[in-house]
Scaffold this motif. Structure first.
Motif, PDB file in Angstrom:
ATOM      1  N   VAL A 225     118.288  14.370   1.740  1.00  0.00           N
ATOM      2  CA  VAL A 225     117.311  13.413   2.256  1.00  0.00           C
ATOM      3  C   VAL A 225     117.774  13.068   3.671  1.00  0.00           C
ATOM      4  CG1 VAL A 225     116.143  11.197   1.925  1.00  0.00           C
ATOM      5  CG2 VAL A 225     116.938  12.499  -0.076  1.00  0.00           C
ATOM      6  N   LYS A 226     116.939  13.352   4.653  1.00  0.00           N
ATOM      7  CA  LYS A 226     117.316  13.172   6.055  1.00  0.00           C
ATOM      8  C   LYS A 226     117.251  11.675   6.429  1.00  0.00           C
ATOM      9  CE  LYS A 226     115.606  17.761   7.432  1.00  0.00           C
ATOM     10  NZ  LYS A 226     114.778  18.478   8.454  1.00  0.00           N
ATOM     11  N   PRO A 227     117.741  11.315   7.624  1.00  0.00           N
ATOM     12  CA  PRO A 227     117.794   9.887   7.986  1.00  0.00           C
ATOM     13  C   PRO A 227     116.443   9.161   7.879  1.00  0.00           C
ATOM     14  CG  PRO A 227     119.143  11.138   9.498  1.00  0.00           C
ATOM     15  CD  PRO A 227     118.425  12.151   8.637  1.00  0.00           C
TER      16      PRO A 227
ATOM     17  N   GLU B  64     122.015  28.246  12.911  1.00  0.00           N
ATOM     18  CA  GLU B  64     121.007  29.306  13.099  1.00  0.00           C
ATOM     19  C   GLU B  64     119.946  28.912  14.132  1.00  0.00           C
ATOM     20  OE1 GLU B  64     117.935  29.830   9.965  1.00  0.00           O
ATOM     21  OE2 GLU B  64     118.824  28.108   8.958  1.00  0.00           O
ATOM     22  N   HIS B  65     119.853  27.614  14.443  1.00  0.00           N
ATOM     23  CA  HIS B  65     118.825  27.152  15.392  1.00  0.00           C
ATOM     24  C   HIS B  65     119.395  26.829  16.771  1.00  0.00           C
ATOM     25  CE1 HIS B  65     115.994  27.036  12.112  1.00  0.00           C
ATOM     26  NE2 HIS B  65     116.707  26.157  11.447  1.00  0.00           N
ATOM     27  N   LYS B  66     120.661  27.233  17.030  1.00  0.00           N
ATOM     28  CA  LYS B  66     121.315  26.734  18.251  1.00  0.00           C
ATOM     29  C   LYS B  66     120.627  27.153  19.551  1.00  0.00           C
ATOM     30  CE  LYS B  66     125.143  30.045  18.729  1.00  0.00           C
ATOM     31  NZ  LYS B  66     124.624  31.006  17.747  1.00  0.00           N
TER      32      LYS B  66
ATOM     33  N   ALA C  19     112.646  24.473  -5.128  1.00  0.00           N
ATOM     34  CA  ALA C  19     112.840  23.266  -4.316  1.00  0.00           C
ATOM     35  C   ALA C  19     112.092  23.399  -2.986  1.00  0.00           C
ATOM     36  CB  ALA C  19     114.322  23.017  -4.080  1.00  0.00           C
ATOM     37  N   ARG C  20     112.098  24.604  -2.414  1.00  0.00           N
ATOM     38  CA  ARG C  20     111.349  24.819  -1.163  1.00  0.00           C
ATOM     39  C   ARG C  20     109.853  24.561  -1.381  1.00  0.00           C
ATOM     40  NH1 ARG C  20     113.881  25.438   3.862  1.00  0.00           N
ATOM     41  NH2 ARG C  20     112.035  26.619   4.485  1.00  0.00           N
ATOM     42  N   GLN C  21     109.342  25.011  -2.528  1.00  0.00           N
ATOM     43  CA  GLN C  21     107.928  24.746  -2.867  1.00  0.00           C
ATOM     44  C   GLN C  21     107.675  23.249  -2.978  1.00  0.00           C
ATOM     45  OE1 GLN C  21     105.210  26.717  -3.930  1.00  0.00           O
ATOM     46  NE2 GLN C  21     106.162  28.659  -3.427  1.00  0.00           N
TER      47      GLN C  21
ATOM     48  N   ALA D 149     105.769  22.890   3.392  1.00  0.00           N
ATOM     49  CA  ALA D 149     106.012  23.606   4.651  1.00  0.00           C
ATOM     50  C   ALA D 149     106.844  22.766   5.617  1.00  0.00           C
ATOM     51  CB  ALA D 149     104.678  23.984   5.288  1.00  0.00           C
ATOM     52  N   THR D 150     107.576  23.472   6.494  1.00  0.00           N
ATOM     53  CA  THR D 150     108.435  22.807   7.489  1.00  0.00           C
ATOM     54  C   THR D 150     107.663  21.772   8.294  1.00  0.00           C
ATOM     55  OG1 THR D 150     109.779  24.804   7.673  1.00  0.00           O
ATOM     56  CG2 THR D 150     109.915  23.238   9.496  1.00  0.00           C
ATOM     57  N   ASN D 151     106.476  22.157   8.775  1.00  0.00           N
ATOM     58  CA  ASN D 151     105.635  21.206   9.505  1.00  0.00           C
ATOM     59  C   ASN D 151     104.759  20.445   8.505  1.00  0.00           C
ATOM     60  OD1 ASN D 151     103.884  19.783  11.100  1.00  0.00           O
ATOM     61  ND2 ASN D 151     103.636  21.440  12.590  1.00  0.00           N
TER      62      ASN D 151
ATOM     63  N   ILE E 298     106.636  17.132  -1.075  1.00  0.00           N
ATOM     64  CA  ILE E 298     107.327  15.964  -0.502  1.00  0.00           C
ATOM     65  C   ILE E 298     106.898  15.753   0.952  1.00  0.00           C
ATOM     66  CG2 ILE E 298     109.605  15.080   0.162  1.00  0.00           C
ATOM     67  CD1 ILE E 298     110.620  16.539  -2.471  1.00  0.00           C
ATOM     68  N   ARG E 299     106.937  16.833   1.741  1.00  0.00           N
ATOM     69  CA  ARG E 299     106.538  16.687   3.155  1.00  0.00           C
ATOM     70  C   ARG E 299     105.035  16.417   3.264  1.00  0.00           C
ATOM     71  NH1 ARG E 299     110.298  21.798   4.993  1.00  0.00           N
ATOM     72  NH2 ARG E 299     112.165  20.642   5.625  1.00  0.00           N
ATOM     73  N   GLY E 300     104.248  17.012   2.374  1.00  0.00           N
ATOM     74  CA  GLY E 300     102.806  16.787   2.370  1.00  0.00           C
ATOM     75  C   GLY E 300     102.462  15.344   2.041  1.00  0.00           C
TER      76      GLY E 300
ATOM     77  N   GLN F 193     110.461  14.856  11.956  1.00  0.00           N
ATOM     78  CA  GLN F 193     110.869  13.853  10.959  1.00  0.00           C
ATOM     79  C   GLN F 193     110.209  14.247   9.638  1.00  0.00           C
ATOM     80  OE1 GLN F 193     111.789   9.945  13.587  1.00  0.00           O
ATOM     81  NE2 GLN F 193     109.693  10.090  12.874  1.00  0.00           N
ATOM     82  N   ASN F 194     110.812  15.291   9.005  1.00  0.00           N
ATOM     83  CA  ASN F 194     110.152  15.861   7.829  1.00  0.00           C
ATOM     84  C   ASN F 194     110.912  15.587   6.528  1.00  0.00           C
ATOM     85  OD1 ASN F 194     112.195  17.692   8.201  1.00  0.00           O
ATOM     86  ND2 ASN F 194     110.874  19.479   8.475  1.00  0.00           N
ATOM     87  N   ILE F 195     111.704  14.513   6.501  1.00  0.00           N
ATOM     88  CA  ILE F 195     112.184  13.855   5.275  1.00  0.00           C
ATOM     89  C   ILE F 195     113.320  14.551   4.525  1.00  0.00           C
ATOM     90  CG2 ILE F 195     111.486  13.011   2.964  1.00  0.00           C
ATOM     91  CD1 ILE F 195     110.188  11.326   5.063  1.00  0.00           C
TER      92      ILE F 195
HETATM   93  P1  DAT Z   1     113.176  24.004   7.201  1.00  0.00           P
HETATM   94  O1  DAT Z   1     113.768  22.625   7.348  1.00  0.00           O
HETATM   95  O2  DAT Z   1     111.831  23.961   6.523  1.00  0.00           O
HETATM   96  O3  DAT Z   1     114.123  24.993   6.591  1.00  0.00           O
HETATM   97  P2  DAT Z   1     113.735  25.299   9.762  1.00  0.00           P
HETATM   98  O4  DAT Z   1     115.016  25.769   9.160  1.00  0.00           O
HETATM   99  O5  DAT Z   1     112.864  26.341  10.406  1.00  0.00           O
HETATM  100  O6  DAT Z   1     112.838  24.527   8.690  1.00  0.00           O
HETATM  101  O7  DAT Z   1     114.023  24.191  10.852  1.00  0.00           O
HETATM  102  C1  DAT Z   1     115.012  23.209  10.618  1.00  0.00           C
HETATM  103  C2  DAT Z   1     114.484  21.870  11.083  1.00  0.00           C
HETATM  104  O8  DAT Z   1     114.268  21.895  12.479  1.00  0.00           O
HETATM  105  C3  DAT Z   1     113.127  21.483  10.475  1.00  0.00           C
HETATM  106  O9  DAT Z   1     113.257  20.899   9.195  1.00  0.00           O
HETATM  107  C4  DAT Z   1     112.628  20.510  11.493  1.00  0.00           C
HETATM  108  C5  DAT Z   1     113.173  21.057  12.808  1.00  0.00           C
HETATM  109  N1  DAT Z   1     112.155  21.886  13.490  1.00  0.00           N
HETATM  110  C6  DAT Z   1     111.718  23.113  13.119  1.00  0.00           C
HETATM  111  N2  DAT Z   1     110.788  23.564  13.962  1.00  0.00           N
HETATM  112  C7  DAT Z   1     110.643  22.591  14.905  1.00  0.00           C
HETATM  113  C8  DAT Z   1     109.828  22.452  16.066  1.00  0.00           C
HETATM  114  N3  DAT Z   1     108.971  23.389  16.447  1.00  0.00           N
HETATM  115  N4  DAT Z   1     109.945  21.294  16.778  1.00  0.00           N
HETATM  116  C9  DAT Z   1     110.807  20.322  16.423  1.00  0.00           C
HETATM  117  N5  DAT Z   1     111.607  20.398  15.337  1.00  0.00           N
HETATM  118  C10 DAT Z   1     111.515  21.515  14.598  1.00  0.00           C
END
Ligand code: DAT
Ligand code: MG
Length: 147
Positions: free
Chosen positions: A8-10, A51-53, A84-86, A90-92, A101-103, A111-113
């Motif tokens: 659960v995110k902040p 992975e998002h760096k 759990a992903r279901q 979706a991420t957005n 949950i996000r829906g 801020q997707n919880i």
């Molecule tokens: P998930 O959390 O569904 O696995 P992700 O791994 O692609 O998604 O991304 C990690 C987190 O980064 C995601 O929960 C929210 C943030 N994020 C993803 N895409 C974003 C974007 N386009 N703009 C801002 N934040 C984003």
């Protein structure tokens, strides 16, 4: 049995959604095997989201996840990683199905919880980042034969 890392995110903590989220996974029939309320350090955040760096939102993502307490959990069950992903949706949140949950609880992608591992490899990596093996409890639940 398969395990996944959920957090659960902040924003979820601030919005009093810990109980709601735990309730959903308990009701579904998954088993909680580890949990803690904690602050994520800068170093842990950068590793967790490694992975998002190179993404443009990386800085915002790290500052968000370190901005307040999170509730880190390990859940166990058949196919729990994909299920759990279901349940998260979706991420957005704009694309997340109502009932997820996000829906149900979020509006913006930043801020997707909730976080959940997306594969067996990430589940193993993320569980090891957040928990010691000795933090995880293995126990029988009689009800599991009905799940
Ligand atoms: P998930 O959390 O569904 O696995 P992700 O791994 O692609 O998604 O991304 C990690 C987190 O980064 C995601 O929960 C929210 C943030 N994020 C993803 N895409 C974003 C974007 N386009 N703009 C801002 N934040 C984003
Ligand atoms: Mg992800």
């Amino acid at each position: 049995m398969e395990k996944t890392f959920l957090m659960v995110k902040p924003d979820g903590v601030q919005r009093n959604l810990i109980g709601e989220i735990v309730h959903r996974f308990e009701s579904k029939g998954f088993q909680l095997v580890g949990a803690k309320l904690m602050k994520v350090s800068q170093e842990l955040a950068e590793k967790h989201y490694g992975e998002h760096k190179d993404k443009p939102f990386f800085g915002e993502l790290v500052s968000f996840i370190t901005s307040g307490p999170v509730f880190a959990m390990v859940w166990q069950g058949e196919n729990v990683i994909a299920q759990a992903r279901q349940m998260m949706g979706a991420t957005n949140p704009a694309d997340a199905t109502p009932g997820s949950i996000r829906g149900d609880f979020a509006v913006q992608v930043s801020q997707n919880i909730i976080h959940g591992s997306d594969s067996p490899e990430s589940a193993e990596r993320e569980i090891a980042l957040f928990f010691d093996e000795s933090d995880l409890i293995s126990y029988e639940k009689i009800v599991n034969k009905w799940v």
